[in-house]
Motif scaffolding. Structure first.
Motif, mmCIF file in Angstrom:
data_model
loop_
_atom_site.group_PDB
_atom_site.id
_atom_site.type_symbol
_atom_site.label_atom_id
_atom_site.label_comp_id
_atom_site.label_asym_id
_atom_site.label_seq_id
_atom_site.Cartn_x
_atom_site.Cartn_y
_atom_site.Cartn_z
ATOM 1 N N MET A 41 0.853 -1.200 0.000
ATOM 2 C CA MET A 41 0.000 0.000 0.000
ATOM 3 C C MET A 41 0.885 1.245 0.000
ATOM 4 O O MET A 41 1.857 1.324 0.722
ATOM 5 C CB MET A 41 -0.898 -0.010 1.230
ATOM 6 N N ASP A 42 0.556 2.211 -0.863
ATOM 7 C CA ASP A 42 1.335 3.432 -0.982
ATOM 8 C C ASP A 42 1.291 4.201 0.340
ATOM 9 O O ASP A 42 0.227 4.564 0.831
ATOM 10 C CB ASP A 42 0.769 4.281 -2.115
ATOM 11 N N SER A 43 2.481 4.470 0.909
ATOM 12 C CA SER A 43 2.555 5.098 2.229
ATOM 13 C C SER A 43 2.096 6.549 2.239
ATOM 14 O O SER A 43 1.884 7.121 3.306
ATOM 15 C CB SER A 43 3.996 5.028 2.756
ATOM 16 N N LYS A 44 1.925 7.166 1.064
ATOM 17 C CA LYS A 44 1.490 8.566 1.066
ATOM 18 C C LYS A 44 0.012 8.702 1.415
ATOM 19 O O LYS A 44 -0.455 9.787 1.743
ATOM 20 C CB LYS A 44 1.789 9.222 -0.276
ATOM 21 N N TYR A 45 -0.733 7.588 1.338
ATOM 22 C CA TYR A 45 -2.155 7.628 1.678
ATOM 23 C C TYR A 45 -2.310 7.220 3.145
ATOM 24 O O TYR A 45 -2.416 6.046 3.477
ATOM 25 C CB TYR A 45 -2.945 6.706 0.751
ATOM 26 N N LYS A 46 -2.314 8.199 4.020
ATOM 27 C CA LYS A 46 -2.211 7.955 5.468
ATOM 28 C C LYS A 46 -3.537 8.024 6.213
ATOM 29 O O LYS A 46 -3.615 7.601 7.374
ATOM 30 C CB LYS A 46 -1.250 8.978 6.089
ATOM 31 N N TYR A 47 -4.574 8.568 5.587
ATOM 32 C CA TYR A 47 -5.805 8.863 6.314
ATOM 33 C C TYR A 47 -6.951 7.997 5.782
ATOM 34 O O TYR A 47 -7.253 8.023 4.585
ATOM 35 C CB TYR A 47 -6.139 10.350 6.191
ATOM 36 N N LYS A 48 -7.585 7.259 6.702
ATOM 37 C CA LYS A 48 -8.565 6.242 6.311
ATOM 38 C C LYS A 48 -9.982 6.641 6.730
ATOM 39 O O LYS A 48 -10.209 7.034 7.880
ATOM 40 C CB LYS A 48 -8.192 4.905 6.950
ATOM 41 N N TYR A 49 -10.922 6.485 5.793
ATOM 42 C CA TYR A 49 -12.316 6.859 6.038
ATOM 43 C C TYR A 49 -13.261 5.781 5.526
ATOM 44 O O TYR A 49 -13.014 5.169 4.479
ATOM 45 C CB TYR A 49 -12.651 8.181 5.331
ATOM 46 N N GLU A 50 -14.332 5.573 6.261
ATOM 47 C CA GLU A 50 -15.454 4.758 5.785
ATOM 48 C C GLU A 50 -16.472 5.709 5.168
ATOM 49 O O GLU A 50 -16.826 6.725 5.782
ATOM 50 C CB GLU A 50 -16.092 3.980 6.938
ATOM 51 N N VAL A 51 -16.975 5.391 3.966
ATOM 52 C CA VAL A 51 -17.820 6.347 3.250
ATOM 53 C C VAL A 51 -19.193 5.789 2.878
ATOM 54 O O VAL A 51 -19.961 6.461 2.175
ATOM 55 C CB VAL A 51 -17.098 6.863 1.983
ATOM 56 N N HIS A 52 -19.515 4.590 3.353
ATOM 57 C CA HIS A 52 -20.825 3.990 3.056
ATOM 58 C C HIS A 52 -21.226 3.135 4.251
ATOM 59 O O HIS A 52 -20.715 2.033 4.441
ATOM 60 C CB HIS A 52 -20.744 3.145 1.785
ATOM 61 N N MET A 53 -22.168 3.653 5.061
ATOM 62 C CA MET A 53 -22.573 2.922 6.264
ATOM 63 C C MET A 53 -23.956 3.375 6.731
ATOM 64 O O MET A 53 -24.417 4.469 6.392
ATOM 65 C CB MET A 53 -21.547 3.105 7.379
ATOM 66 N N HIS A 54 -24.603 2.522 7.519
ATOM 67 C CA HIS A 54 -25.993 2.728 7.927
ATOM 68 C C HIS A 54 -26.154 2.568 9.437
ATOM 69 O O HIS A 54 -25.499 1.729 10.054
ATOM 70 C CB HIS A 54 -26.893 1.726 7.211
ATOM 71 N N THR A 55 -27.044 3.376 10.001
ATOM 72 C CA THR A 55 -27.316 3.307 11.437
ATOM 73 C C THR A 55 -28.692 2.701 11.694
ATOM 74 O O THR A 55 -29.589 2.778 10.848
ATOM 75 C CB THR A 55 -27.281 4.710 12.078
ATOM 76 N N ALA A 56 -28.864 2.147 12.875
ATOM 77 C CA ALA A 56 -30.155 1.567 13.246
ATOM 78 C C ALA A 56 -31.230 2.639 13.396
ATOM 79 O O ALA A 56 -32.417 2.359 13.224
ATOM 80 C CB ALA A 56 -30.012 0.773 14.548
ATOM 81 N N GLN A 57 -30.837 3.859 13.714
ATOM 82 C CA GLN A 57 -31.816 4.933 13.887
ATOM 83 C C GLN A 57 -32.520 5.295 12.579
ATOM 84 O O GLN A 57 -33.716 5.576 12.571
ATOM 85 C CB GLN A 57 -31.151 6.208 14.431
ATOM 86 N N SER A 58 -31.785 5.297 11.480
ATOM 87 C CA SER A 58 -32.326 5.873 10.245
ATOM 88 C C SER A 58 -32.497 4.885 9.101
ATOM 89 O O SER A 58 -33.208 5.186 8.137
ATOM 90 C CB SER A 58 -31.439 7.035 9.789
#
Length: 264
Positions: free
Chosen positions: A1-18
């Motif tokens: 994995m390219d070390s320049k990409y240091k910041y990780k995000y989840e961008v597709h997720m669901h909550t029980a409330q909605s």
């Protein structure tokens, strides 16, 4: 994995409330994401015509208010521990689904027309608002999907890796995106926090995101990020030739239903 990409995000997720299919309450996600080293998440609950948990009979502004509860509770908890939490939603156009990023609660309350807009009109509305529209799991096959529609000209990007899909469906998406130069994203499509540790999906960035506007800007630019797409979700195997044919609608084929192997 390219070390320049240091910041990780989840961008597709669901909550029980909605989301009616959500298993985990919004607040209960946060500690696990923090422990696993994520820098942020984007809540994308199912909106009005999708598998929403909110009563569709409510007046529009009340519906939006209730719909945003999952995001708001997650953000409140995230702020306590230093995890960025941003707002989005998943729009359903029967059977197509789209991940929408950028517009906020106030914008939704002021734009009830977004509820019933078809996919082309939705893209126009979101674009005019400065937002981002991503085709969610484009080659998904499920009991509730009667055909696969591809709309590469009416999205800004496609979700090329989705942990809710079997790998072969993501392979088809990855190959199509590579062939046609479509920007790719990757998301877990998380409904249950217990599935997070096994997820090979997510988005990596060169710089931290401070707002949902940062996410929109970077993805539209096509640079400064890397979608997490593991080998089995981008490489064909001999077994894939045994998968059943998929019938799909493609804009380039003038509305004609074609076999998958005619375009991939």
């Amino acid at each position: 994995m390219d070390s320049k990409y240091k910041y990780k995000y989840e961008v597709h997720m669901h909550t029980a409330q909605s989301s009616a299919c959500g298993k985990t309450p919004a607040r209960e996600y946060i500690s696990t994401f923090k422990e696993l080293g994520y820098d942020g998440i984007i809540i994308t609950d199912h909106f009005f015509w999708g598998n929403t948990a909110i009563d569709r009979k409510l007046p529009w502004e009340d519906f939006v208010e209730q719909f945003c509860k999952g995001y708001e509770e997650a953000k409140e908890e995230g702020d306590k521990v230093g995890l960025k939490v941003f707002f989005g939603w998943e729009a359903c156009r029967r059977p197509d689904e789209y991940l929408i990023y950028g517009p906020d609660k106030a914008w939704l309350k002021a734009h009830p027309e977004v509820r019933d807009a078809d996919h082309a009109e939705l893209h126009r509305i979101i674009s005019e608002a400065g937002g981002l529209m991503v085709g969610a799991h484009p080659f998904r096959e499920r009991y509730y999907i009667d055909k696969i529609n591809l709309h590469p000209f009416q999205c800004d990007a496609w979700e090329a890796s989705n942990f809710g899909n079997p790998p072969y469906q993501d392979v088809f998406t990855y190959e199509y995106c590579k062939k046609h130069g479509i920007i790719m994203t990757s998301g877990t499509d998380l409904h249950d926090v217990n599935n997070l540790k096994n997820s090979p999906c997510g988005m990596l960035f060169e710089k931290p995101l401070e707002s949902i506007a940062d996410y929109v800007r970077v993805i539209k630019s096509g640079k400064g990020f890397m979608p997490m797409i593991c080998e089995e979700r981008r490489t064909r195997t001999p077994q894939m030739k045994n998968e059943r044919p998929i019938m799909l609608y493609n804009e380039k084929n003038e509305g004609r239903f074609v076999q998958l192997n005619e375009i991939i």
